[in-house]
Design an enzyme around this catalytic site. Sequence first.
Site, mmCIF file in Angstrom:
data_model
loop_
_atom_site.group_PDB
_atom_site.id
_atom_site.type_symbol
_atom_site.label_atom_id
_atom_site.label_comp_id
_atom_site.label_asym_id
_atom_site.label_seq_id
_atom_site.Cartn_x
_atom_site.Cartn_y
_atom_site.Cartn_z
ATOM 1 N N HIS A 119 1.041 -1.026 0.310
ATOM 2 C CA HIS A 119 0.015 -0.035 0.094
ATOM 3 C C HIS A 119 0.530 1.292 -0.164
ATOM 4 O O HIS A 119 2.031 1.386 0.385
ATOM 5 C CB HIS A 119 -0.976 -0.083 1.081
ATOM 6 C CG HIS A 119 -1.873 1.362 1.326
ATOM 7 N ND1 HIS A 119 -2.329 0.687 0.059
ATOM 8 C CD2 HIS A 119 -1.857 1.672 2.037
ATOM 9 C CE1 HIS A 119 -3.558 2.256 0.795
ATOM 10 N NE2 HIS A 119 -3.191 2.831 1.365
ATOM 11 N N CYS A 175 -3.126 2.792 -5.641
ATOM 12 C CA CYS A 175 -2.725 3.685 -4.620
ATOM 13 C C CYS A 175 -0.800 4.330 -4.856
ATOM 14 O O CYS A 175 -0.842 5.020 -4.415
ATOM 15 C CB CYS A 175 -2.379 3.454 -3.163
ATOM 16 S SG CYS A 175 -2.020 1.193 -3.357
ATOM 17 N N HIS A 183 -2.954 8.922 1.141
ATOM 18 C CA HIS A 183 -2.959 7.957 0.512
ATOM 19 C C HIS A 183 -3.960 7.017 -0.321
ATOM 20 O O HIS A 183 -5.400 7.978 0.339
ATOM 21 C CB HIS A 183 -2.335 6.508 1.065
ATOM 22 C CG HIS A 183 -3.562 6.428 2.178
ATOM 23 N ND1 HIS A 183 -4.093 4.818 2.650
ATOM 24 C CD2 HIS A 183 -4.078 7.388 3.360
ATOM 25 C CE1 HIS A 183 -4.746 5.302 3.862
ATOM 26 N NE2 HIS A 183 -4.325 6.380 4.466
#
Length: 266
Positions: free
Chosen positions: A27, A152, A39
């Site tokens: 991530h 992301c 994010h």
Amino acid sequence: FNNRIPKDSLKPGDHIYSWRAAYVYAHHGIYIGDDKVVHFTRRGQEVGTGTVLDILLVSSTPKRPLAPCPTCSSREEAGNNGVLLSCLDCFLSGGILYRFEYSVNPALFLAKARGGTCTLADADPDDVVVHRAKFLLEENGFGCYNVFKNNCEDFAIYCKTGLLVINQTTMGQSGQAVSIIGGPLAAVLSTPLRLVTTNVYGMAATAVGVYCVSRYAADIGRRTDVVKVDVEDLTRRLATGLVQVIEPQIVAGPLTESQEALQICS
């Protein structure tokens, strides 16, 4: 080859990431200072492919704590734009902190066989990066989440470089997504060698070569189908529908014919 860094070495504008689910995926986000990370998620979820793969990925994401973090905005506060502001600890979710590398040389890029850790592209100044991340947080977000075209890592790379892929029928900027596709593709492309040789090592070497070439050619620093877009212009295009991303429906099993239809989200 390890991009792991201590927290005290962070500076605003850093593109950071943390591996999840025994290195199945990572991530990504942008550190903006004061222990905060911006994010991009799919409505609060870190992943979502729209396929049966979600059974593995979604089930392996970090579980949300019972007690909400007093320093973070909640997932519900992200609304529909998917861009979140979290504290560093919540972003890491117990994982290890890594920093994404920019302007790496081709040899180092190819030596890091796993995509989603570095790029050949140059990064913009840190203050510009932080401005882009905050602007997308406060304005129209980053469009609809798509694990292969708008995830992301794509968000973080855009904040760092201002570059967007203009051909939306192809992969996005994400090196992680390219690796997921590139591995099986390399294996398929190397199978014709079985007609001319039974040498397993030769076929393996060819598969590795095809994989490396595909990663190199698809990197945001080498592609020709990218354009530099100001963040203010990007949010205007998102608001008016001039930039669209195809978003698959999230299902927990095999897709039916009706679920295979993709939804256009402006």
